[in-house]
Structures are given as C-alpha cells and as structure tokens.
Design a protein around this motif. Structure first.
Motif, PDB file in Angstrom:
ATOM      1  N   VAL A   1      60.660  75.155 -13.140  1.00 31.80           N
ATOM      2  CA  VAL A   1      61.935  76.029 -13.544  1.00 31.80           C
ATOM      3  C   VAL A   1      63.050  74.915 -13.966  1.00 31.80           C
ATOM      4  CG1 VAL A   1      63.649  77.473 -13.048  1.00 31.80           C
ATOM      5  CG2 VAL A   1      61.129  78.003 -12.334  1.00 31.80           C
ATOM      6  N   GLU A   2      63.242  73.993 -12.927  1.00 24.28           N
ATOM      7  CA  GLU A   2      64.267  72.703 -13.166  1.00 24.28           C
ATOM      8  C   GLU A   2      63.989  72.078 -14.209  1.00 24.28           C
ATOM      9  OE1 GLU A   2      65.299  72.465  -8.308  1.00 24.28           O
ATOM     10  OE2 GLU A   2      63.947  71.098  -9.331  1.00 24.28           O
ATOM     11  N   LEU A   3      62.513  71.671 -14.601  1.00 24.31           N
ATOM     12  CA  LEU A   3      62.238  70.822 -15.644  1.00 24.31           C
ATOM     13  C   LEU A   3      62.491  71.458 -16.897  1.00 24.31           C
ATOM     14  CD1 LEU A   3      59.010  69.145 -14.342  1.00 24.31           C
ATOM     15  CD2 LEU A   3      61.180  68.188 -14.316  1.00 24.31           C
ATOM     16  N   ALA A   4      62.101  72.666 -16.996  1.00 25.20           N
ATOM     17  CA  ALA A   4      62.450  73.607 -18.163  1.00 25.20           C
ATOM     18  C   ALA A   4      63.828  73.737 -18.466  1.00 25.20           C
ATOM     19  CB  ALA A   4      61.890  74.909 -17.970  1.00 25.20           C
ATOM     20  N   GLY A   5      64.678  73.508 -17.472  1.00 20.01           N
ATOM     21  CA  GLY A   5      66.117  73.695 -17.834  1.00 20.01           C
ATOM     22  C   GLY A   5      66.718  72.443 -18.345  1.00 20.01           C
ATOM     23  N   LEU A   6      65.940  71.381 -18.146  1.00 23.28           N
ATOM     24  CA  LEU A   6      66.439  70.205 -18.668  1.00 23.28           C
ATOM     25  C   LEU A   6      66.060  70.183 -20.263  1.00 23.28           C
ATOM     26  CD1 LEU A   6      65.124  67.535 -15.872  1.00 23.28           C
ATOM     27  CD2 LEU A   6      67.457  68.374 -16.432  1.00 23.28           C
ATOM     28  N   GLU A   7      65.369  70.889 -20.736  1.00 30.26           N
ATOM     29  CA  GLU A   7      65.094  70.956 -22.245  1.00 30.26           C
ATOM     30  C   GLU A   7      64.357  69.957 -22.567  1.00 30.26           C
ATOM     31  OE1 GLU A   7      68.345  72.104 -24.371  1.00 30.26           O
ATOM     32  OE2 GLU A   7      68.055  74.340 -23.853  1.00 30.26           O
ATOM     33  N   PRO A   8      63.146  69.340 -21.861  1.00 33.85           N
ATOM     34  CA  PRO A   8      62.385  68.025 -22.523  1.00 33.85           C
ATOM     35  C   PRO A   8      61.772  68.366 -23.745  1.00 33.85           C
ATOM     36  CG  PRO A   8      61.082  69.044 -20.772  1.00 33.85           C
ATOM     37  CD  PRO A   8      62.347  69.988 -20.902  1.00 33.85           C
ATOM     38  N   ALA A   9      61.567  66.935 -24.435  1.00 39.86           N
ATOM     39  CA  ALA A   9      60.840  67.031 -25.613  1.00 39.86           C
ATOM     40  C   ALA A   9      59.506  66.632 -25.413  1.00 39.86           C
ATOM     41  CB  ALA A   9      61.453  66.217 -26.466  1.00 39.86           C
ATOM     42  N   GLY A  10      59.050  66.073 -24.140  1.00 43.65           N
ATOM     43  CA  GLY A  10      57.719  65.711 -23.911  1.00 43.65           C
ATOM     44  C   GLY A  10      57.830  65.094 -22.692  1.00 43.65           C
ATOM     45  N   PHE A  11      56.442  64.638 -22.349  1.00 44.75           N
ATOM     46  CA  PHE A  11      56.190  64.128 -20.781  1.00 44.75           C
ATOM     47  C   PHE A  11      55.131  63.017 -20.960  1.00 44.75           C
ATOM     48  CE2 PHE A  11      57.373  68.549 -20.227  1.00 44.75           C
ATOM     49  CZ  PHE A  11      57.606  68.778 -18.647  1.00 44.75           C
ATOM     50  N   VAL A  12      55.505  61.895 -20.341  1.00 45.24           N
ATOM     51  CA  VAL A  12      54.361  60.829 -20.273  1.00 45.24           C
ATOM     52  C   VAL A  12      54.071  60.717 -18.723  1.00 45.24           C
ATOM     53  CG1 VAL A  12      54.151  58.311 -20.464  1.00 45.24           C
ATOM     54  CG2 VAL A  12      55.728  59.821 -21.972  1.00 45.24           C
ATOM     55  N   LEU A  13      52.688  60.924 -18.572  1.00 46.44           N
ATOM     56  CA  LEU A  13      52.197  61.078 -16.993  1.00 46.44           C
ATOM     57  C   LEU A  13      51.352  59.997 -16.883  1.00 46.44           C
ATOM     58  CD1 LEU A  13      51.505  64.807 -17.179  1.00 46.44           C
ATOM     59  CD2 LEU A  13      53.644  63.869 -16.453  1.00 46.44           C
ATOM     60  N   LYS A  14      51.132  59.736 -15.550  1.00 46.66           N
ATOM     61  CA  LYS A  14      50.168  58.610 -15.117  1.00 46.66           C
ATOM     62  C   LYS A  14      48.771  59.182 -15.004  1.00 46.66           C
ATOM     63  CE  LYS A  14      48.862  54.791 -13.237  1.00 46.66           C
ATOM     64  NZ  LYS A  14      47.774  54.866 -13.575  1.00 46.66           N
ATOM     65  N   SER A  15      47.752  58.244 -15.559  1.00 47.19           N
ATOM     66  CA  SER A  15      46.715  58.702 -15.878  1.00 47.19           C
ATOM     67  C   SER A  15      45.827  58.767 -14.662  1.00 47.19           C
ATOM     68  CB  SER A  15      45.887  57.676 -16.761  1.00 47.19           C
ATOM     69  OG  SER A  15      45.875  56.573 -16.494  1.00 47.19           O
ATOM     70  N   LYS A  16      44.850  59.253 -14.563  1.00 47.40           N
ATOM     71  CA  LYS A  16      43.869  59.521 -13.308  1.00 47.40           C
ATOM     72  C   LYS A  16      44.472  59.894 -12.016  1.00 47.40           C
ATOM     73  CE  LYS A  16      41.023  55.564 -15.457  1.00 47.40           C
ATOM     74  NZ  LYS A  16      40.337  54.396 -15.144  1.00 47.40           N
ATOM     75  N   SER A  17      45.883  60.124 -12.086  1.00 45.22           N
ATOM     76  CA  SER A  17      46.275  60.710 -10.798  1.00 45.22           C
ATOM     77  C   SER A  17      45.818  62.214 -10.380  1.00 45.22           C
ATOM     78  CB  SER A  17      47.868  60.703 -10.815  1.00 45.22           C
ATOM     79  OG  SER A  17      48.425  61.665  -9.933  1.00 45.22           O
ATOM     80  N   PRO A  18      45.471  62.692  -9.232  1.00 41.05           N
ATOM     81  CA  PRO A  18      45.281  63.820  -8.820  1.00 41.05           C
ATOM     82  C   PRO A  18      46.326  65.093  -9.064  1.00 41.05           C
ATOM     83  CG  PRO A  18      45.539  62.607  -6.965  1.00 41.05           C
ATOM     84  CD  PRO A  18      45.477  61.685  -8.026  1.00 41.05           C
ATOM     85  N   SER A  19      47.761  64.380  -9.270  1.00 45.02           N
ATOM     86  CA  SER A  19      48.735  65.262  -9.505  1.00 45.02           C
ATOM     87  C   SER A  19      49.095  65.175 -11.079  1.00 45.02           C
ATOM     88  CB  SER A  19      49.871  64.939  -8.627  1.00 45.02           C
ATOM     89  OG  SER A  19      50.325  63.600  -8.384  1.00 45.02           O
TER      90      SER A  19
END
Length: 297
Positions: free
Chosen positions: A90-108
């Motif tokens: 919910v907090e992240l949605a409130g930031l109105e992001p344009a995209g995500f860059v995520l760490k590959s192979k991570s279980p999270s």
C-alpha cells in the motif's frame, strides 16, 4: 514534469541488507539509473524484520502458495513476510512508481524463474510475485535484464513513455496534445511490436485514450529485437534514399552493409540515420526513437 520514481532492491544500490550483511551494487543501477530517476530502496527480508545478518532463505511449497523458509533451520517466515507485504505494498502504491528493478534469483525479489528448494520447481520470489500482480501496468525488470541492450530499451521505453502518457492525460489540453504524442512514438513502437501498429493507430484516431493506454502498455511489453529495428531502419532508408543525392545514398547503403557485417555498432548506425533525418526528413526529428542515443540506453 514530476520526477520519475523507481522502486529498487536495496542491495542493488549498495546497501548492506543481504543475509550475509553484504550488498550487490549494480553498476548500471548506481551510475545510470540513479542519475535519471528517483530511486526508492526496498528490501523485503530486512524490512520485514528478519535482521542482518540472518539465515539465508529458500522458497518451498508450490508456486501457487510459496513458503519462505530458512535454508538450514527450515523455519517458516512466510506469515511474517505476508504481514509486511500487506502494509508495504500500500505504501509503495502511494509513491506512484513508474517501475521496479529487482534482484534476480532472490527468494523474495527474484522475478521468474527462481529455483525452489527442490531444485525443480520454478516461480517468482514472494515480493516479486506481489509486485507483478499489484502493478501489471508498470515496467518491472531484474538487474540482469538491464545488462542487455534490448532489455534496457524494453524497460526504459515503458518507464518513460507510460510516465509521459499519464502526465499528458492529466493536462487540461490533453485533446490537443495526445495526437502528437502518438505520432512521435511510432518508430519506437515499431521497434517493439510492428504488428500492433495498426491497432494502436485505430484507437489513437478514435480518441479512445483509455484503450490506447492499455494497448500501448502491451506494445511496450514486447521485447525489442534487431530484426524489428531493421524494419524501422528500412523505413527511414526509403525516405532518405528518395530525398538525398547519389553520393549520400551510396554512403547510407555502405553504412548499412558495414553494420550488417559487424563493422559499425548500433548507436553509430543510429546516429548516421539521425543525421540524415535532420537534413532530409525533419518530420522525423521529434521521434522518441532517437532517445536510444542517450547514454542511459
């Protein structure tokens, strides 16, 4: 235009939040994306209270109901992670992001495919799966995708163009501005999904901008390829050949051949086409496609 925000796995920004109290700083993220966008760090395991250092985590169970467990102890941290996700998403949605860059192979944070503990099952990390489900219209990439030219283009085009589109929709003169927007992204859209251009054009002419936004998002989700860029270049070539003199036509054909033979790189060829456009086809100068010459790409 307000700053474009990206949510980024904290370890990719050099923060020491991994299980071993180390980080995984990514050169492109830290030295290129950080200059162009506002980056918001997030680390699901650290922020959910698993601590640093901590036991390494693994995914268990099924892809429909993945479990987050300790590699050695087998302790189940799934509920703890799910409780954090309910609040943090919910907090992240409130930031109105344009995209995500995520760490590959991570279980999270890992996007599909992430290996489960049985070394057979493949799925996505718990946080990454929630991101894809909650923000289907946004650009989401692993840092490994950004190491590839066309992977970078796919991510950046969607981040920037969809952000521009949303800015235009909120503008009081959107009716006058949107036709130019569509006209100026044609070459870029062709490099993603040339077969969808007629459909996109149809909704642009109708002024159906809600459907246009959804269709544009689909177009930008298609991976750019050299063969698709070749289609764009052939289109520009036909325009330039019809308007230039014999010497310049010969030079253009020679340059295209040198590119095909690996003697000229992608951006050099693109720059030569841009120079030709500036001289003979000024109606193409405003194309977003030339953004590919930006060092960010």
């Amino acid at each position: 235009m307000k700053p474009i925000r990206l949510i980024v796995s904290s370890c990719l920004l050099g923060e020491r939040v991994r299980y071993d109290h180390k980080s995984k700083p990514d050169n492109y993220v830290c030295n290129q994306l950080a200059k162009a966008f506002e980056l918001i760090p997030v680390c699901p395991e650290f922020e959910s209270g698993l601590g640093v250092p901590r036991e390494a985590m693994k995914l268990c169970g099924s892809t429909d109901a993945p479990e987050l467990r300790g590699v050695l102890s087998g302790s189940d941290r799934t509920a703890q992670m799910r409780d954090w996700l309910k609040k943090r998403m919910v907090e992240l949605a409130g930031l109105e992001p344009a995209g995500f860059v995520l760490k590959s192979k991570s279980p999270s944070c890992g996007l599909y495919p992430v290996k489960f503990a049985d070394n057979v099952t493949e799925g996505a990390g718990i946080f990454a799966a929630c991101v894809v489900q909650a923000f289907p219209e946004l650009a989401v990439a692993a840092e490994t995708q950004l190491a590839d030219r066309f992977g970078r283009q796919k991510f950046l085009d969607k981040v920037i163009l969809m952000s521009r589109f949303r800015e235009l929709v909120s503008h009081p003169d959107m009716v006058e501005l949107l036709p130019d927007f569509h006209s100026n992204i044609k070459l870029c859209a062709m490099s993603h999904a040339p077969g969808r251009m007629a459909e996109l054009e149809k909704f642009a002419r109708r002024g159906d901008w809600g459907t246009y936004e959804r269709k544009l998002s689909v177009v930008l989700d298609a991976m750019p390829e050299q063969s698709k860029h070749n289609n764009v270049w052939r289109h520009l070539q036909s325009v330039l050949m019809a308007r230039s003199d014999d010497y310049e036509r010969t030079a253009l054909l020679r340059s295209l051949k040198e590119f095909e033979q690996g003697e000229l790189d992608f951006k050099a060829m693109l720059m030569l086409l841009r120079i030709g456009v500036e001289k003979y086809a000024p109606e193409y100068q405003s194309q977003f496609y030339w953004r590919l010459l930006d060092p960010l790409y």
